[in-house]
Design a protein around this motif. Sequence first.
Motif, mmCIF file in Angstrom:
data_model
loop_
_atom_site.group_PDB
_atom_site.id
_atom_site.type_symbol
_atom_site.label_atom_id
_atom_site.label_comp_id
_atom_site.label_asym_id
_atom_site.label_seq_id
_atom_site.Cartn_x
_atom_site.Cartn_y
_atom_site.Cartn_z
ATOM 1 N N LEU A 116 -17.676 23.892 -7.787
ATOM 2 C CA LEU A 116 -17.637 23.578 -6.355
ATOM 3 C C LEU A 116 -17.644 24.842 -5.504
ATOM 4 O O LEU A 116 -18.369 24.928 -4.498
ATOM 5 C CB LEU A 116 -16.393 22.735 -6.057
ATOM 6 C CG LEU A 116 -16.337 21.351 -6.734
ATOM 7 C CD1 LEU A 116 -15.030 20.653 -6.425
ATOM 8 C CD2 LEU A 116 -17.515 20.492 -6.315
ATOM 9 N N SER A 204 -28.646 14.181 -0.724
ATOM 10 C CA SER A 204 -27.552 14.862 -0.040
ATOM 11 C C SER A 204 -27.110 16.066 -0.865
ATOM 12 O O SER A 204 -27.572 16.275 -1.991
ATOM 13 C CB SER A 204 -26.388 13.897 0.175
ATOM 14 O OG SER A 204 -25.885 13.446 -1.075
ATOM 15 N N ARG A 205 -26.198 16.844 -0.305
ATOM 16 C CA ARG A 205 -25.706 18.017 -1.051
ATOM 17 C C ARG A 205 -24.968 17.589 -2.317
ATOM 18 O O ARG A 205 -25.044 18.262 -3.341
ATOM 19 C CB ARG A 205 -24.792 18.851 -0.157
ATOM 20 C CG ARG A 205 -25.555 19.613 0.914
ATOM 21 C CD ARG A 205 -24.651 20.630 1.584
ATOM 22 N NE ARG A 205 -25.397 21.453 2.530
ATOM 23 C CZ ARG A 205 -26.023 22.563 2.199
ATOM 24 N NH1 ARG A 205 -26.007 22.979 0.954
ATOM 25 N NH2 ARG A 205 -26.677 23.262 3.105
ATOM 26 N N ARG A 206 -24.252 16.494 -2.240
ATOM 27 C CA ARG A 206 -23.560 16.008 -3.437
ATOM 28 C C ARG A 206 -24.564 15.588 -4.505
ATOM 29 O O ARG A 206 -24.384 15.873 -5.703
ATOM 30 C CB ARG A 206 -22.664 14.833 -3.067
ATOM 31 C CG ARG A 206 -21.870 14.280 -4.239
ATOM 32 C CD ARG A 206 -21.021 13.102 -3.802
ATOM 33 N NE ARG A 206 -20.085 13.469 -2.741
ATOM 34 C CZ ARG A 206 -19.284 12.600 -2.134
ATOM 35 N NH1 ARG A 206 -19.324 11.320 -2.487
ATOM 36 N NH2 ARG A 206 -18.458 13.005 -1.195
ATOM 37 N N THR A 207 -25.637 14.925 -4.095
ATOM 38 C CA THR A 207 -26.663 14.520 -5.050
ATOM 39 C C THR A 207 -27.370 15.730 -5.648
ATOM 40 O O THR A 207 -27.670 15.769 -6.848
ATOM 41 C CB THR A 207 -27.684 13.607 -4.367
ATOM 42 O OG1 THR A 207 -27.000 12.497 -3.770
ATOM 43 C CG2 THR A 207 -28.705 13.093 -5.368
ATOM 44 N N LEU A 209 -26.078 18.622 -6.104
ATOM 45 C CA LEU A 209 -25.143 19.259 -7.036
ATOM 46 C C LEU A 209 -25.137 18.560 -8.383
ATOM 47 O O LEU A 209 -25.240 19.210 -9.430
ATOM 48 C CB LEU A 209 -23.736 19.273 -6.431
ATOM 49 C CG LEU A 209 -22.604 19.771 -7.342
ATOM 50 C CD1 LEU A 209 -22.840 21.212 -7.758
ATOM 51 C CD2 LEU A 209 -21.255 19.619 -6.645
ATOM 52 N N TRP A 210 -25.036 17.222 -8.382
ATOM 53 C CA TRP A 210 -24.863 16.500 -9.635
ATOM 54 C C TRP A 210 -26.173 16.114 -10.302
ATOM 55 O O TRP A 210 -26.207 15.876 -11.503
ATOM 56 C CB TRP A 210 -24.024 15.238 -9.402
ATOM 57 C CG TRP A 210 -22.645 15.541 -8.948
ATOM 58 C CD1 TRP A 210 -22.091 15.240 -7.753
ATOM 59 C CD2 TRP A 210 -21.635 16.243 -9.691
ATOM 60 N NE1 TRP A 210 -20.797 15.695 -7.682
ATOM 61 C CE2 TRP A 210 -20.489 16.316 -8.858
ATOM 62 C CE3 TRP A 210 -21.583 16.808 -10.969
ATOM 63 C CZ2 TRP A 210 -19.316 16.940 -9.269
ATOM 64 C CZ3 TRP A 210 -20.407 17.429 -11.366
ATOM 65 C CH2 TRP A 210 -19.300 17.488 -10.526
ATOM 66 N N TYR A 214 -26.211 20.707 -11.594
ATOM 67 C CA TYR A 214 -25.372 20.516 -12.781
ATOM 68 C C TYR A 214 -26.176 20.402 -14.077
ATOM 69 O O TYR A 214 -25.842 21.062 -15.075
ATOM 70 C CB TYR A 214 -24.474 19.296 -12.593
ATOM 71 C CG TYR A 214 -23.739 18.893 -13.847
ATOM 72 C CD1 TYR A 214 -22.691 19.678 -14.343
ATOM 73 C CD2 TYR A 214 -24.090 17.746 -14.547
ATOM 74 C CE1 TYR A 214 -22.019 19.319 -15.503
ATOM 75 C CE2 TYR A 214 -23.426 17.383 -15.705
ATOM 76 C CZ TYR A 214 -22.397 18.171 -16.182
ATOM 77 O OH TYR A 214 -21.742 17.822 -17.325
#
Length: 301
Positions: A116, A204-207, A209-210, A214
């Motif tokens: 993170l 999105s930024r979360r998408t 990232l994962w 990742y």
Amino acid sequence: MATTTETLDAPTTTARPAAPGKVRGHRTRRSAGDWVILALAVLFGLVIAVPFLMILVNSFKSPADYNASGPLSLPTSLYTDGLVAFWERVNFPEKLWNSFFISGMVAVLAVALSVLNAFALGIGRVKGRTWIVVLILLANMLPQEVLLYPLYFMFKEVGLYDNVWSVIIIFTVIQSAFGTYLLASVFGTFPKELLEAASLDGASRRTILWRVVYPISRPTLAVLLIFFFIWTWNEFLIPLTFLVSNATQTVPVAITVLQGDRLMDVTTTSASALLGLIPTLIFFLIFQRTLTRGITAGAVK
């Protein structure tokens, strides 16, 4: 003309040069320098293995046998009383679970926190990211002795002294500082085209990232997880300071405390060192292929 026609009609074959690696009987000859490097590597490996071999030999040697023949000779008979004595004195399964729980939690939490932080610094491009990374690196270089008193006072105030979670919190922050510094450099080299394409697709930024960052960085994260586990397992000073009761002690602390409170013979001491070494050795052997793949993937990228 007949001769000419026969010549034109005959199939023509072109000789292809054989590949260098497929030439029969071709062997790569080692130079004198290669043999010297190989001999030095073998010698270095033997030097590293000598302490472990001495611990292994003396763990199964009786005190009388040790006094008569010294530490370098093989045992005349298989003696396991030292292993049994240490196992029963320190309640080794309890200490083993404490070390495994602390090391496992620190490894997982430190890797997650590093991901993170590094995503915000390496890809999010927050302002002053360079100074933040330098500050994290400097904080990671502080010796543990400097941190003991303020951390002791803080965990005393919040009621977490002599609690395994105090050690977990401390080492999660310490290990994640190194992980953030490493991953921020790795994430900073991600191709911008890939990230921009994901953004244009509505991610999105979360998408991102994962689903993007990742999966690509998984080998590096596996290497960090293994290192964090082993580093935390071998820590001594902070667990000795914050885990004072017998029920919360780790394996390295239990070995040292037992040697200080009760005089043990050399064979029992060797047995305790062997029992403390075996779990990390098994862990490393299990994840050796993961570690090799992670390092190789990082080198190729």
